[in-house]
Scaffold this active site. Structure first.
Site, PDB file in Angstrom:
ATOM      1  N   ASP A  95       0.832  -1.208   0.000  1.00 25.45           N
ATOM      2  CA  ASP A  95       0.000   0.000   0.000  1.00 25.45           C
ATOM      3  C   ASP A  95       0.867   1.260   0.000  1.00 25.45           C
ATOM      4  O   ASP A  95       1.690   1.460   0.878  1.00 25.45           O
ATOM      5  CB  ASP A  95      -0.895  -0.055   1.250  1.00 25.45           C
ATOM      6  CG  ASP A  95      -1.684   1.211   1.507  1.00 25.45           C
ATOM      7  OD1 ASP A  95      -1.808   2.047   0.599  1.00 25.45           O
ATOM      8  OD2 ASP A  95      -2.195   1.350   2.646  1.00 25.45           O
TER       9      ASP A  95
ATOM     10  N   HIS B  14      -4.049   4.308   6.651  1.00 25.66           N
ATOM     11  CA  HIS B  14      -2.892   3.934   5.831  1.00 25.66           C
ATOM     12  C   HIS B  14      -1.606   4.386   6.516  1.00 25.66           C
ATOM     13  O   HIS B  14      -1.491   5.532   6.961  1.00 25.66           O
ATOM     14  CB  HIS B  14      -2.977   4.588   4.449  1.00 25.66           C
ATOM     15  CG  HIS B  14      -4.214   4.228   3.692  1.00 25.66           C
ATOM     16  ND1 HIS B  14      -4.281   3.135   2.854  1.00 25.66           N
ATOM     17  CD2 HIS B  14      -5.432   4.808   3.655  1.00 25.66           C
ATOM     18  CE1 HIS B  14      -5.498   3.074   2.324  1.00 25.66           C
ATOM     19  NE2 HIS B  14      -6.216   4.080   2.799  1.00 25.66           N
TER      20      HIS B  14
END
Length: 554
Positions: free
Chosen positions: A194, A367
């Site tokens: 990610d 994130h």
């Protein structure tokens, strides 16, 4: 000497590279193919009238005999939203955590899709096929039941992190560091990781700290608390519920998606509170302001969500009253900043006290930032690296972080959607492309809106429309009467009479010339009208409206 690859192992994305959204990744080994996630992307302002953007599923349709399963990392729309559209044409079992599976089931029920096999997985699940096996490791994200995926092939382990952060004091389940270490000890051929926050230095804020900020609000506020957040952020919602109970507040759940995910969260045990703690939206007026919490949708400024309607004064049951404190527990996703700021401004105008992430720690990203991304790379120590889930600059920055962690630049691959990476322990190379153009959903139409239609919509939105109606006698090759010009979104005809008269005369002269020259093809006459009107209007107005000639035969 160039290394010759076996070409048995292929990795590519149908969506999620060079963009935020529609995450759809494929890992293929010989005759077996694994699909990791199948998301949608929400349209930007230039995609007029488009509801969703999908990945191109052509390759999956053509090779569905290879597809052994769809493995879902978590239940966010950019990872599961494409499933109702894919499963109309492709049959495959779905593997995912409890919360993701329940969200998908609800979504498929809405789309009336039946017959899908579900397999609920956990941290210890191992799914074995002929040549490959798939395992999972628990991660921390802004939604319950988030997992990374490990695809073990004869060439080596391929690890897909899913969306992740390293939160050492999480509210829900934490990252399974031991499992990650075990996978690393086996060796990792390639890591797909990610990249969303690769431009953000440091570590992300812990969800526990957000919970403390939420409790500070409840401790100091005397009036109603209207709390807006992502419906899927169950851990965040649970913290609001917990603080509400602590300060003797009743709780109302408002907004369709919030109601749905709240019900699933309670059923799975992620949200715990007695039934008597909740009131319906119709009972809100019966609860004293200092004893009421409203949890609602709309933290992204969505025009039809509950909070936007409250701000606009169009919500049927809820209006802002003096003393209300409204909390935006999110940060705007790309493209939503203007909408969010507009809603905040309206709420201020009508007297609400608004708290958002810029003035209080009421939100943290799901994130990981740079240090967390580097930690994932160091823990797994892959031979090859593919940054995923991000716009190009994010992918590029992630590769630089990987270099700092000892991954040689030549061992990292920044791919575009559709690029097929052929990989072995000896190296990797691009092996062609698969179809990966965006597919647009407009109402009930899927893929029937292309770039030409979008271009037309853009022209209409910017320069308007000019409709030219002409009556022609085919036998006599004569214009029966002068052309009629109607405009929409271009100029107001009554205030531009001379301009329109000049246009009509210009068209009349052109048609007479064309007919006198023996032209019988109506399409040629229409083109001639466009060719003469377009430059004239541009010279007079500096705009190029869409010109639509209509010929009526008599």
């Amino acid at each position: 000497m160039e290394t010759k690859l076996k070409k048995d192992l292929k990795i590519f994305a149908l969506g999620g590279l060079g963009e935020i959204g529609k995450n759809t990744y494929v890992i293929e080994y010989k005759n077996e193919m694994v699909l990791v996630d199948c998301g949608i992307k929400f349209p930007d302002n230039e995609l007029f009238g488009i509801d969703y953007v999908l990945a191109d599923y052509t390759y999956l349709k053509q090779n569905q005999d290879k597809l052994v399963g769809i493995f879902v990392t978590h239940g966010h729309e950019d990872h599961i939203g494409g499933l109702p559209f894919l499963l109309q044409d492709v049959k495959a079992p779905i593997y995912g955590g409890d919360f993701a599976v329940e969200l998908i089931k609800s979504k498929l029920q809405e789309h009336k899709i039946k017959g899908v096999k579900f397999h609920q997985i956990n941290n210890d699940t191992v799914v074995e096929f002929q040549n490959i096996k798939v395992r999972f490791f628990r991660t921390t994200h802004s939604i319950a039941d988030s997992f990374g995926v490990v695809v073990t092939t004869p060439e080596g382990n391929i690890v897909h992190t899913g969306d992740f952060k390293f939160d050492l004091t999480p509210v829900g389940a934490g990252t399974d560091f031991q499992k990650i270490a075990e996978i690393s000890s086996e060796g990792v051929l390639c890591l797909l990781s990610d990249s969303t926050n690769s431009e953000q230095p440091g570590f992300s804020l812990s969800e526990r700290r957000v919970g403390e900020a939420i409790e500070d609000i409840f401790q100091t506020v005397d009036g109603r608390v209207i709390f807006a957040t992502f419906a899927s952020n169950i851990d965040r919602v649970q913290q609001v519920v917990k603080s509400s109970l602590k300060y003797n507040r009743k709780i109302a759940i408002v907004g369709r998606s919030m109601e749905k995910t709240f019900e699933i969260g309670r059923r799975l045990g992620y949200i715990t509170a007695p039934d008597e703690a909740f009131v319906s939206i119709n009972e809100i007026g019966q609860v004293p302001s200092h004893q009421l919490t409203i949890i609602c949708t709309g933290s992204q400024g969505e025009p039809m969500a509950a909070l936007a309607r409250i701000a606009n004064g169009t919500h049927r049951q809820i209006s802002v009253i003096p003393g209300d404190t409204i909390v935006f527990s999110s940060s705007p996703i790309p493209g939503n900043t203007i909408s969010v700021n507009r809603v905040i401004d309206k709420l201020h105008r009508i007297g609400a006290d608004v708290i958002h992430h810029k003035i209080s720690e009421v939100h943290t990203s799901g994130h990981g930032k740079q240090e967390e991304q580097k930690l994932m790379i160091k823990l797994l120590n892959p031979k090859f690296f593919i940054p995923i889930h991000g716009e190009y600059r994010m992918l590029d920055q992630h590769v630089k972080l990987a270099e700092q962690c000892g991954i040689p630049r030549e061992n990292s691959f920044i791919l575009d959607n559709g690029d097929v990476l052929e990989l072995s322990a000896d190296g990797g190379q691009l092996g062609g492309k698969v179809p990966a153009q965006p597919v647009y959903v407009d109402g009930s139409g899927i893929g029937d809106i292309g770039h030409i239609v979008l271009k037309d919509r853009r022209v209409l939105s910017q320069d308007g429309l000019v409709i030219v109606t002409m009556m022609i006698d085919r036998e006599k090759k004569q214009l029966v009467n002068k052309p009629t010009v109607v405009t929409r979104g271009f100029v107001y005809v009554r205030e531009s009479g001379d301009l329109m008269k000049n246009v009509e005369e210009l068209i009349k002269d052109k048609i007479v010339t064309e007919l006198a020259g023996g032209t019988k093809d109506w399409s040629s006459i229409k083109k001639a009208v466009i060719d003469v009107v377009n430059p004239f209007l541009y010279s007079q107005t500096g705009r190029r409206p869409m010109i639509l000639p209509i010929i009526m035969e008599v």
